[in-house]
Design a protein around this motif. Structure first.
Motif, mmCIF file in Angstrom:
data_model
loop_
_atom_site.group_PDB
_atom_site.id
_atom_site.type_symbol
_atom_site.label_atom_id
_atom_site.label_comp_id
_atom_site.label_asym_id
_atom_site.label_seq_id
_atom_site.Cartn_x
_atom_site.Cartn_y
_atom_site.Cartn_z
ATOM 1 N N ALA A 35 -14.241 26.450 7.081
ATOM 2 C CA ALA A 35 -13.939 27.440 6.042
ATOM 3 C C ALA A 35 -12.455 27.771 6.020
ATOM 4 N N HIS A 36 -11.833 27.866 7.201
ATOM 5 C CA HIS A 36 -10.393 28.130 7.264
ATOM 6 C C HIS A 36 -9.597 26.965 6.676
ATOM 7 N N MET A 37 -10.020 25.729 6.959
ATOM 8 C CA MET A 37 -9.311 24.560 6.434
ATOM 9 C C MET A 37 -9.345 24.556 4.910
ATOM 10 N N VAL A 38 -10.508 24.881 4.343
ATOM 11 C CA VAL A 38 -10.623 24.925 2.887
ATOM 12 C C VAL A 38 -9.773 26.064 2.325
ATOM 13 N N LYS A 39 -9.884 27.224 2.920
ATOM 14 C CA LYS A 39 -9.150 28.387 2.414
ATOM 15 C C LYS A 39 -7.648 28.175 2.425
ATOM 16 N N HIS A 40 -7.139 27.611 3.515
ATOM 17 C CA HIS A 40 -5.694 27.468 3.681
ATOM 18 C C HIS A 40 -5.173 26.101 3.234
ATOM 19 N N ARG A 41 -6.081 25.237 2.756
ATOM 20 C CA ARG A 41 -5.707 23.925 2.217
ATOM 21 C C ARG A 41 -4.987 23.058 3.260
ATOM 22 N N ARG A 42 -5.375 23.205 4.512
ATOM 23 C CA ARG A 42 -4.791 22.397 5.596
ATOM 24 C C ARG A 42 -5.816 21.328 5.968
ATOM 25 N N ILE A 43 -5.866 20.286 5.160
ATOM 26 C CA ILE A 43 -6.997 19.357 5.177
ATOM 27 C C ILE A 43 -6.652 17.936 5.614
ATOM 28 N N GLY A 44 -5.415 17.526 5.413
ATOM 29 C CA GLY A 44 -5.051 16.130 5.637
ATOM 30 C C GLY A 44 -5.433 15.258 4.451
ATOM 31 N N TRP A 45 -5.230 13.949 4.597
ATOM 32 C CA TRP A 45 -5.515 13.028 3.489
ATOM 33 C C TRP A 45 -5.792 11.633 4.025
ATOM 34 N N TYR A 46 -6.253 10.778 3.106
ATOM 35 C CA TYR A 46 -6.598 9.397 3.447
ATOM 36 C C TYR A 46 -5.694 8.423 2.704
ATOM 37 N N TYR A 47 -5.531 7.243 3.329
ATOM 38 C CA TYR A 47 -4.831 6.118 2.710
ATOM 39 C C TYR A 47 -5.779 4.939 2.549
ATOM 40 N N ARG A 48 -5.555 4.167 1.505
ATOM 41 C CA ARG A 48 -6.060 2.805 1.436
ATOM 42 C C ARG A 48 -4.916 1.887 1.857
ATOM 43 N N VAL A 49 -5.231 0.703 2.314
ATOM 44 C CA VAL A 49 -4.215 -0.239 2.799
ATOM 45 C C VAL A 49 -3.900 -1.236 1.690
ATOM 46 N N ILE A 50 -2.652 -1.234 1.244
ATOM 47 C CA ILE A 50 -2.206 -2.142 0.187
ATOM 48 C C ILE A 50 -1.739 -3.464 0.786
ATOM 49 N N GLU A 51 -0.989 -3.378 1.870
ATOM 50 C CA GLU A 51 -0.539 -4.574 2.591
ATOM 51 C C GLU A 51 -0.787 -4.363 4.075
ATOM 52 N N PRO A 52 -1.611 -5.200 4.712
ATOM 53 C CA PRO A 52 -1.837 -5.071 6.155
ATOM 54 C C PRO A 52 -0.538 -5.266 6.929
ATOM 55 N N GLY A 53 -0.548 -4.776 8.160
ATOM 56 C CA GLY A 53 0.630 -4.911 9.006
ATOM 57 C C GLY A 53 0.365 -4.326 10.378
ATOM 58 N N GLU A 54 1.427 -3.927 11.041
ATOM 59 C CA GLU A 54 1.337 -3.320 12.364
ATOM 60 C C GLU A 54 2.111 -2.018 12.383
ATOM 61 N N VAL A 55 1.640 -1.094 13.205
ATOM 62 C CA VAL A 55 2.317 0.190 13.373
ATOM 63 C C VAL A 55 2.270 0.549 14.852
ATOM 64 N N ARG A 56 3.225 1.316 15.281
ATOM 65 C CA ARG A 56 3.215 1.822 16.657
ATOM 66 C C ARG A 56 3.749 3.248 16.645
ATOM 67 N N ALA A 57 3.400 3.998 17.679
ATOM 68 C CA ALA A 57 3.872 5.377 17.799
ATOM 69 C C ALA A 57 5.390 5.407 17.699
ATOM 70 N N GLY A 58 5.902 6.325 16.879
ATOM 71 C CA GLY A 58 7.341 6.450 16.689
ATOM 72 C C GLY A 58 7.869 5.768 15.451
ATOM 73 N N ASP A 59 7.037 4.920 14.809
ATOM 74 C CA ASP A 59 7.476 4.282 13.563
ATOM 75 C C ASP A 59 7.683 5.331 12.478
ATOM 76 N N ARG A 60 8.535 5.012 11.516
ATOM 77 C CA ARG A 60 8.764 5.896 10.375
ATOM 78 C C ARG A 60 7.664 5.694 9.326
ATOM 79 N N LEU A 61 7.446 6.742 8.555
ATOM 80 C CA LEU A 61 6.587 6.685 7.382
ATOM 81 C C LEU A 61 7.494 6.945 6.193
#
Length: 200
Positions: free
Chosen positions: A120-146
């Motif tokens: 209920a708090h997440m809905v009220k405060h709109r702190r929900i996060g989001w999802y991605y679809r993958v357009i081009e596969p690849g690799e990621v590691r901690a510390g990479d930029r978005l």
């Protein structure tokens, strides 16, 4: 969970490169594929910026000490729901991902946190996060930029779309809901929510 419900919400950090394919991060799992996973929900992003907000409510909660507490695959600083839009494309490591929908909070988030009021708090405060679809596969590691590489729909930030389709604001903005029902870059699950709102 609750004796009979499988879940893969407990996430932990990874070191080294991780492959991102059409269905998400290699070795990541989703327990209930009826409502989690799939191409439109391949990667879950939850802002680490929200953690201090939650810690102010429950200061000693152990799952708020590090990213992963909300079941997210990636966590960043400097982006929130009002800063990103449906259809945004980002370079994530060597992959390209696209925002498909916001995250609709579910009971498992409250259950794993042992905090029944969390959803209920997440809905009220709109702190929900989001999802991605993958357009081009690849690799990621901690510390990479978005890095944002395209924003075709600046009018449809994730916070606004969530408010319209989940947060109850759509009944007063039916023209916006009509547009969302036809927005092909929006995940089909959320376009269906828009159609149901219009039919109600």
């Amino acid at each position: 969970m609750r004796g009979d419900e499988p879940s893969a919400i407990r996430k932990s950090s990874r070191e080294g490169p991780v492959v991102i394919g059409p269905l998400g991060l290699e070795e990541d799992e989703q327990a209930d594929l009826r409502v989690h996973g799939g191409p439109d929900k391949a990667v879950h992003h939850y802002p680490f910026d929200h953690y201090p907000f939650w810690k102010a409510m429950v200061p000693d909660h152990p799952r708020l000490d590090a990213p992963g507490g909300f079941g997210e695959n990636i966590s960043t600083s400097g982006l929130a729901e009002s800063d990103v839009c449906i259809g945004d494309r980002f370079a994530l490591g060597s992959a390209v991902v696209e925002i498909s929908q916001g995250r609709q909070p579910c009971w498992k988030q409250g259950h794993v946190m042992e905090w029944n009021q969390l959803v209920a708090h997440m809905v009220k405060h709109r702190r929900i996060g989001w999802y991605y679809r993958v357009i081009e596969p690849g690799e990621v590691r901690a510390g990479d930029r978005l890095d944002l590489i395209d924003r075709p729909l600046p009018q449809w930030d994730v916070r606004r779309v969530f408010g319209l389709l989940i947060g109850g604001e759509g009944k007063d903005e039916l023209s916006a809901v009509e547009q969302l029902a036809e927005l092909t870059v929006l995940a089909e699950e959320w376009r269906a929510k828009a159609r149901r709102l219009l039919a109600a």
